[in-house]
Design a protein around this motif. Sequence first.
Motif, PDB file in Angstrom:
ATOM      1  N   UNK A 186       3.509  25.104  -5.211  1.00 17.04           N
ATOM      2  CA  UNK A 186       3.979  25.343  -3.845  1.00 17.04           C
ATOM      3  C   UNK A 186       3.624  24.173  -2.932  1.00 17.04           C
ATOM      4  N   UNK A 187       3.939  22.958  -3.383  1.00 19.23           N
ATOM      5  CA  UNK A 187       3.512  21.751  -2.681  1.00 19.23           C
ATOM      6  C   UNK A 187       4.614  21.161  -1.805  1.00 19.23           C
ATOM      7  N   UNK A 188       4.214  20.708  -0.641  1.00 17.40           N
ATOM      8  CA  UNK A 188       5.060  19.879   0.223  1.00 17.40           C
ATOM      9  C   UNK A 188       4.293  18.603   0.485  1.00 17.40           C
ATOM     10  N   UNK A 189       4.941  17.475   0.253  1.00 20.31           N
ATOM     11  CA  UNK A 189       4.229  16.206   0.275  1.00 20.31           C
ATOM     12  C   UNK A 189       5.000  15.166   1.069  1.00 20.31           C
ATOM     13  N   UNK A 190       4.265  14.302   1.758  1.00 20.01           N
ATOM     14  CA  UNK A 190       4.825  13.136   2.438  1.00 20.01           C
ATOM     15  C   UNK A 190       4.280  11.898   1.756  1.00 20.01           C
TER      16      UNK A 190
ATOM     17  N   UNK B 201       0.846  -1.187   0.000  1.00 17.20           N
ATOM     18  CA  UNK B 201       0.000   0.000   0.000  1.00 17.20           C
ATOM     19  C   UNK B 201       0.885   1.241   0.000  1.00 17.20           C
ATOM     20  N   UNK B 202       0.337   2.348  -0.462  1.00 19.62           N
ATOM     21  CA  UNK B 202       1.041   3.629  -0.411  1.00 19.62           C
ATOM     22  C   UNK B 202       0.074   4.695   0.091  1.00 19.62           C
ATOM     23  N   UNK B 203       0.635   5.728   0.677  1.00 20.31           N
ATOM     24  CA  UNK B 203      -0.168   6.815   1.239  1.00 20.31           C
ATOM     25  C   UNK B 203       0.542   8.123   0.935  1.00 20.31           C
ATOM     26  N   UNK B 204      -0.188   9.068   0.385  1.00 23.64           N
ATOM     27  CA  UNK B 204       0.359  10.384   0.061  1.00 23.64           C
ATOM     28  C   UNK B 204      -0.411  11.423   0.853  1.00 23.64           C
TER      29      UNK B 204
END
Length: 233
Positions: A223-227, A185-188
């Motif tokens: 202007x994105x910051x993502x985990x 699985x993946x989660x963003x």
Amino acid sequence: MLTLRKSADRGYADHGWLKSFHSFSFAGYYDPAHMGWGNLRVINEDRIAPGTGFGTHGHRDMEIISYVISGELAHKDSMGNVKGIPPGDVQRMSAGRGVQHSEFNHAPNDTTHFFQIWIEPNVTGIVPSYEQKTFSTPDKQGVLRLVASPDGAQGSVLIHADAHMYSGLFDGAQTATLALDSGRKAYVHLVRGDIAVNGVALTAGDAALLEQEDGLNLDQAKNAEVLVFDLHA
């Protein structure tokens, strides 16, 4: 398959000194449809008011990651660590067979905005441990930077869990791809800004839950910051 979880659908708690959004069931927020995703158990987006914080409390058998967005988090624990965690740092605490810690915002005027992340470990009863590393803005600009992994690869913090965590900053034409195992699985989670995940638009606070996918594509960023998390199913 990709499932979009909108920011407004998260749990929310306002304790005065603490304002917290819960992506998964936590404390007084319970939603049986959102108990975690794979071995990712908690993502709390917390804002701690000036001069306040979490008093000393305990954890067991959990990998706990703190990711500060703004302000600074003061950490103190029963292992003897007394640390300040600024934006750009990733802190990992392996609770193992038991640890006590506190987290405070000692600033007189500034709110501390951070994410508290819990990942279920693949070993229990270990000796508690602590690690903290800095990942600069250039390190994360236009790429998915590995910041936590089971083997400490690429200078990431080491977690005792079958999971990889990435952080990235994207804007304009910047894009990224990540190969996925369709059996995992993946989660963003989008911290701020706007971005598209496999063609699905996200705005700040939104999350994309992926399963049976063989890849992740990030584009259309502003202007994105993502985990991003690659997780045991």
